[in-house]
Design a protein around this motif. Structure first.
Motif, PDB file in Angstrom:
ATOM      1  N   THR A 204     -44.890  26.649  -0.724  1.00  0.00           N
ATOM      2  CA  THR A 204     -43.429  26.455  -0.690  1.00  0.00           C
ATOM      3  C   THR A 204     -43.045  25.548   0.465  1.00  0.00           C
ATOM      4  OG1 THR A 204     -43.296  28.715  -1.501  1.00  0.00           O
ATOM      5  CG2 THR A 204     -41.240  27.682  -0.832  1.00  0.00           C
ATOM      6  N   ILE A 205     -43.667  25.765   1.633  1.00  0.00           N
ATOM      7  CA  ILE A 205     -43.376  24.928   2.801  1.00  0.00           C
ATOM      8  C   ILE A 205     -43.747  23.478   2.494  1.00  0.00           C
ATOM      9  CG2 ILE A 205     -44.105  24.451   5.179  1.00  0.00           C
ATOM     10  CD1 ILE A 205     -44.409  27.514   5.513  1.00  0.00           C
ATOM     11  N   LEU A 206     -44.884  23.298   1.830  1.00  0.00           N
ATOM     12  CA  LEU A 206     -45.343  21.941   1.494  1.00  0.00           C
ATOM     13  C   LEU A 206     -44.349  21.239   0.557  1.00  0.00           C
ATOM     14  CD1 LEU A 206     -47.938  20.071   1.736  1.00  0.00           C
ATOM     15  CD2 LEU A 206     -48.453  20.891  -0.558  1.00  0.00           C
ATOM     16  N   PHE A 207     -43.936  21.946  -0.505  1.00  0.00           N
ATOM     17  CA  PHE A 207     -42.984  21.338  -1.449  1.00  0.00           C
ATOM     18  C   PHE A 207     -41.640  21.078  -0.762  1.00  0.00           C
ATOM     19  CE2 PHE A 207     -45.614  23.324  -4.960  1.00  0.00           C
ATOM     20  CZ  PHE A 207     -46.103  22.114  -5.409  1.00  0.00           C
ATOM     21  N   GLY A 208     -41.215  22.021   0.089  1.00  0.00           N
ATOM     22  CA  GLY A 208     -39.950  21.831   0.809  1.00  0.00           C
ATOM     23  C   GLY A 208     -39.993  20.594   1.687  1.00  0.00           C
ATOM     24  N   ALA A 209     -41.105  20.425   2.401  1.00  0.00           N
ATOM     25  CA  ALA A 209     -41.247  19.262   3.273  1.00  0.00           C
ATOM     26  C   ALA A 209     -41.283  17.977   2.453  1.00  0.00           C
ATOM     27  CB  ALA A 209     -42.514  19.392   4.111  1.00  0.00           C
ATOM     28  N   THR A 210     -41.952  18.024   1.288  1.00  0.00           N
ATOM     29  CA  THR A 210     -42.004  16.843   0.424  1.00  0.00           C
ATOM     30  C   THR A 210     -40.610  16.468  -0.054  1.00  0.00           C
ATOM     31  OG1 THR A 210     -44.092  17.742  -0.339  1.00  0.00           O
ATOM     32  CG2 THR A 210     -43.241  15.840  -1.519  1.00  0.00           C
TER      33      THR A 210
ATOM     34  N   ALA B  93     -35.125  11.778   2.644  1.00  0.00           N
ATOM     35  CA  ALA B  93     -35.045  10.799   3.729  1.00  0.00           C
ATOM     36  C   ALA B  93     -35.217   9.396   3.182  1.00  0.00           C
ATOM     37  CB  ALA B  93     -36.113  11.103   4.780  1.00  0.00           C
ATOM     38  N   TRP B  94     -36.179   9.232   2.256  1.00  0.00           N
ATOM     39  CA  TRP B  94     -36.385   7.901   1.670  1.00  0.00           C
ATOM     40  C   TRP B  94     -35.162   7.480   0.872  1.00  0.00           C
ATOM     41  CZ3 TRP B  94     -36.247   5.508  -3.011  1.00  0.00           C
ATOM     42  CH2 TRP B  94     -36.769   4.224  -3.036  1.00  0.00           C
ATOM     43  N   GLU B  95     -34.607   8.431   0.099  1.00  0.00           N
ATOM     44  CA  GLU B  95     -33.447   8.099  -0.731  1.00  0.00           C
ATOM     45  C   GLU B  95     -32.262   7.662   0.142  1.00  0.00           C
ATOM     46  OE1 GLU B  95     -31.558  11.107  -2.950  1.00  0.00           O
ATOM     47  OE2 GLU B  95     -31.180   9.786  -4.660  1.00  0.00           O
ATOM     48  N   TRP B  96     -32.047   8.397   1.221  1.00  0.00           N
ATOM     49  CA  TRP B  96     -30.963   8.042   2.146  1.00  0.00           C
ATOM     50  C   TRP B  96     -31.206   6.661   2.747  1.00  0.00           C
ATOM     51  CZ3 TRP B  96     -27.283  10.961   5.587  1.00  0.00           C
ATOM     52  CH2 TRP B  96     -26.675  12.005   4.881  1.00  0.00           C
ATOM     53  N   ALA B  97     -32.448   6.426   3.198  1.00  0.00           N
ATOM     54  CA  ALA B  97     -32.758   5.147   3.831  1.00  0.00           C
ATOM     55  C   ALA B  97     -32.498   4.006   2.854  1.00  0.00           C
ATOM     56  CB  ALA B  97     -34.213   5.132   4.286  1.00  0.00           C
ATOM     57  N   HIS B  98     -32.904   4.220   1.576  1.00  0.00           N
ATOM     58  CA  HIS B  98     -32.693   3.181   0.574  1.00  0.00           C
ATOM     59  C   HIS B  98     -31.205   2.984   0.295  1.00  0.00           C
ATOM     60  CE1 HIS B  98     -33.741   0.606  -2.804  1.00  0.00           C
ATOM     61  NE2 HIS B  98     -32.716   1.156  -3.424  1.00  0.00           N
ATOM     62  N   PHE B  99     -30.475   4.103   0.217  1.00  0.00           N
ATOM     63  CA  PHE B  99     -29.040   4.036  -0.072  1.00  0.00           C
ATOM     64  C   PHE B  99     -28.305   3.304   1.050  1.00  0.00           C
ATOM     65  CE2 PHE B  99     -24.715   5.785  -0.333  1.00  0.00           C
ATOM     66  CZ  PHE B  99     -24.479   5.742  -1.687  1.00  0.00           C
ATOM     67  N   ILE B 100     -28.717   3.570   2.299  1.00  0.00           N
ATOM     68  CA  ILE B 100     -28.049   2.943   3.448  1.00  0.00           C
ATOM     69  C   ILE B 100     -28.406   1.466   3.539  1.00  0.00           C
ATOM     70  CG2 ILE B 100     -27.945   2.940   5.991  1.00  0.00           C
ATOM     71  CD1 ILE B 100     -28.323   6.032   5.782  1.00  0.00           C
ATOM     72  N   ALA B 101     -29.696   1.149   3.300  1.00  0.00           N
ATOM     73  CA  ALA B 101     -30.135  -0.245   3.446  1.00  0.00           C
ATOM     74  C   ALA B 101     -29.669  -1.114   2.277  1.00  0.00           C
ATOM     75  CB  ALA B 101     -31.653  -0.297   3.555  1.00  0.00           C
ATOM     76  N   GLY B 102     -29.493  -0.506   1.084  1.00  0.00           N
ATOM     77  CA  GLY B 102     -29.051  -1.259  -0.078  1.00  0.00           C
ATOM     78  C   GLY B 102     -30.193  -1.917  -0.810  1.00  0.00           C
TER      79      GLY B 102
END
Lengths: 248, 115
Positions: free
Chosen positions: A132-138, A144-153
């Motif tokens: 569960t910890i592993l899936f949660g961290a994933t 984080a990647w989605e946010w970074a992509h959304f912010i960078a465009g």
């Protein structure tokens, strides 16, 4: 007042505290009512999304010719179409599908940990908590990647009528549509991500306690159940965020 | 003394741990995956509209039911607990209807103001 009253036999009548109508422990009840209040908060967030969306112009043209504009609310499939490592490809909702699968899987491993706790099987509890910890961290990494992509465009951006180029997104402007679109994205997925993060911390805490045998000595794994309730709630919220933010 | 007894207990227990009962858990998992797959099927094959949104919301409520009832075990709790969780959620539904119609009204009035 002497302390002798506390030493008397426990009350057993219907109206003096001897009744247990909900047949659940104090801790579990409090977790349920906390989750109810949290559901109100998330409900309010998603309702504000609905209100904002209904107060903006919808895109009425052919979805094939869709372009980003501050005039109308964007089509989610056109916004969330990127996948890590596959730059420039149009893969609508593929990444969010992966995230959904990860979170549902983490819910399953959590419920397996709770089940192992009922059987007092320390090794199984440890194993499933670790998954569960592993899936949660994933999931957190994906977000984080989605946010970074959304912010960078996407690098192309949106050109306004006065020639201004907008690339990426922040709280005041974004290339995907009206400013409120990005604001609600940040607040709703961010608040959900904060819940995933605090659940992740709690999971690590109960994992350490399980390894140290704290719950085994206590004679029950109720703490795993309580954190489990919270973790399933995070999954539940994602089911709604997924529908109202990404599908509709 | 007590500490020592607890530690020995850890090792003695290995023999009499019952078998896992995970059939219902995996069944629920497959139902959730299937419902999500159906949602994607509709997302890619059907044009956007009120009907598609209604299908999404109904499938979401089914998914929520399985998570709350089976994973969170609410189905197996006492009736009083079930209702004390579900009845307050009616307030959310009321707020949703009220504010979404408010948003539509706001949109209409702004549009008519400029036309």
């Amino acid at each position: 007042m002497s302390t002798s009253t506390t030493l008397e036999a426990p009350n057993s009548g219907t109206w003096d505290g001897g009744n247990e109508p909900l047949k659940a422990s104090y801790g579990k009840l409090m977790m349920w009512f906390f989750l109810l209040s949290d559901a109100f908060t998330f409900g309010a967030f998603l309702i504000v999304y609905g209100l904002t969306r209904h107060s903006h112009l919808p895109y009425t043209g052919d979805p094939e010719n869709f372009t980003f504009s501050t005039e109308w609310w964007p089509i989610p499939e056109k916004v969330y179409n990127a996948f890590p490592g596959l730059h420039g490809m149009d893969l609508p909702l593929a990444f969010v599908a992966l995230m959904t699968m990860i979170l549902i899987l983490s819910s399953v491993t959590m419920v397996l940990a709770v089940e192992a706790g009922h059987r007092m099987d320390k090794n199984d509890v440890q194993k499933w908590l670790l998954w569960t910890i592993l899936f949660g961290a994933t999931f957190l990494g994906c977000q984080a990647w989605e946010w970074a992509h959304f912010i960078a465009g996407d690098g192309i951006g949106m050109t306004l009528s006065d020639g201004t180029q907008i690339i990426g997104a922040n709280l005041t402007v974004n290339q995907y549509g009206p400013p409120l679109f990005a604001d609600l994205f940040f607040f709703i997925t961010g608040f959900h991500g904060l819940h995933v993060f605090s659940g992740f911390i709690m999971l690590i805490m109960i994992f350490i306690n399980t390894v140290n045998g704290v719950y085994h000595k206590r004679g029950h794994y109720e703490m795993v159940e309580k954190v489990g309730l919270y973790w399933h709630f995070v999954d539940l919220v994602w089911v709604f965020v997924f529908t109202f933010f990404y599908l509709i | 003394m007590a500490m020592h007894a607890d530690h020995s207990n850890d090792f003695d227990q290995a023999g009499d741990i019952p078998k896992p009962q995970t059939k219902v858990i995996w069944k629920t998992f497959f139902i959730l995956v299937a419902l999500t797959a159906v949602e994607f099927l509709f997302a890619f094959t059907m044009d956007a509209g009120t009907l598609r949104n209604a299908i999404f919301i109904i499938l979401t409520i089914f998914k929520a039911f399985y998570i709350v009832a089976e994973f969170m075990h609410l189905k197996h709790e006492s009736k009083a607990l079930i209702w004390s969780i579900l009845i307050p959620m009616a307030l959310v539904i009321w707020l949703m209807v009220a504010l979404i119609s408010e948003g539509s009204y706001y949109f209409e009035s702004v549009k008519n103001y400029f036309n």
